[in-house]
Design a protein around this motif. Sequence first.
Motif, PDB file in Angstrom:
ATOM      1  N   ARG A  40     -25.883 -55.126 -21.786  1.00 33.29           N
ATOM      2  CA  ARG A  40     -26.152 -53.695 -21.923  1.00 33.29           C
ATOM      3  C   ARG A  40     -26.018 -52.940 -20.597  1.00 33.29           C
ATOM      4  NH1 ARG A  40     -31.588 -52.162 -24.845  1.00 33.29           N
ATOM      5  NH2 ARG A  40     -30.463 -52.719 -26.740  1.00 33.29           N
ATOM      6  N   CYS A  41     -26.585 -53.502 -19.498  1.00 33.20           N
ATOM      7  CA  CYS A  41     -26.558 -52.734 -18.239  1.00 33.20           C
ATOM      8  C   CYS A  41     -25.838 -53.450 -17.098  1.00 33.20           C
ATOM      9  CB  CYS A  41     -27.969 -52.345 -17.821  1.00 33.20           C
ATOM     10  SG  CYS A  41     -28.916 -53.711 -17.146  1.00 33.20           S
ATOM     11  N   CYS A  60     -33.420 -53.659 -18.024  1.00 37.22           N
ATOM     12  CA  CYS A  60     -33.524 -52.907 -19.288  1.00 37.22           C
ATOM     13  C   CYS A  60     -34.240 -53.695 -20.381  1.00 37.22           C
ATOM     14  CB  CYS A  60     -32.139 -52.458 -19.748  1.00 37.22           C
ATOM     15  SG  CYS A  60     -31.136 -53.771 -20.473  1.00 37.22           S
ATOM     16  N   TYR A  62     -33.348 -56.021 -22.260  1.00 36.68           N
ATOM     17  CA  TYR A  62     -32.538 -56.462 -23.403  1.00 36.68           C
ATOM     18  C   TYR A  62     -32.572 -57.992 -23.468  1.00 36.68           C
ATOM     19  CZ  TYR A  62     -28.472 -57.228 -26.393  1.00 36.68           C
ATOM     20  OH  TYR A  62     -27.642 -57.630 -27.401  1.00 36.68           O
TER      21      TYR A  62
END
Length: 298
Positions: A40-41, A60, A62
């Motif tokens: 995701r990041c 994050c 995730y």
Amino acid sequence: MEQQFQSLTIFDFQAKFPDERSCLFYLSKLKWKDGYSCPRCGNTKYCNGDKEFNRQCTKCHYIASPTSGTLFHKVKFSLLKAFYIVYYVSTNRKGISSTELSRKLGLRQKTCWMFKQKVMNGMKSSGQFKITGKAEVDETVVGGQEEGVRGRKNNKKKLVVFAIERKGKGVSRVYGKVIPKSSAKELGSFMKATIGSDTEIKADEWTGYTPLKKDFNNLYQVPSGKKGENFPDLHRVIMGFKGWLRGMHHQVDHLQGYIDEYCYRFNRNKIKEGIFDNLLLRMVKAKPLPYKLYYLSA
Ligand SMILES: [Zn+2]
């Protein structure tokens, strides 16, 4: 020396993968063998996730599992059975039908068929190894009258273009693609993806090949001859493919997957060992595909 070329035996396989956990552990090793990065990041730091082998991003939060973002994503039966399917598909010399998988594993035939499509997706050419040296290209029709399965409704036909790489007296590499028509555009896009531009290419006198001489300096055209007698190696490969397909799959839907499987196995014929690992790694690196896509694609 002989040992080296043997494929993973069922005993080796069972010792290596006795349960679900061993499969998850193995997938996690493959998935993050070049390091972790949050999908995701992009952060490269993680802590343990909610379950064993899951990794949680420190930024994050995730959580990534060993199967998420791979072709094993959301498999609806045990991962161990999924590994068995990969094992059978990769180590059987001629592959295995979904009916046979269903019998061996106690899963529904359709379930096996759908997961096998994912395995076949992992067999897709990487596009990294183009044909060099000498090549032959030709199209063929698969299905319809040609298949000749008596009493079976089989009116559909598909056009397939094949290319082979010739080395010495044999064929060292094969690629194939379902094409809607044998136009210069379709033939050209397949050839550019699979054949090096300096390769010596033999094609028949079909006008679709002529404009491609500007992209391939060493493309020459010869008459095809009776039943393709001027292309004996290529025609042997095509006959081999059709014979294999007849025993595996009695229709032309989803044909591209079967072409990919055939070429994958052909191109790896001499390096049997490692084929199971290679296929698992490809399935981990491939993007997950919803089953729906297979019903729409070639
Ligand atoms: Zn993150």
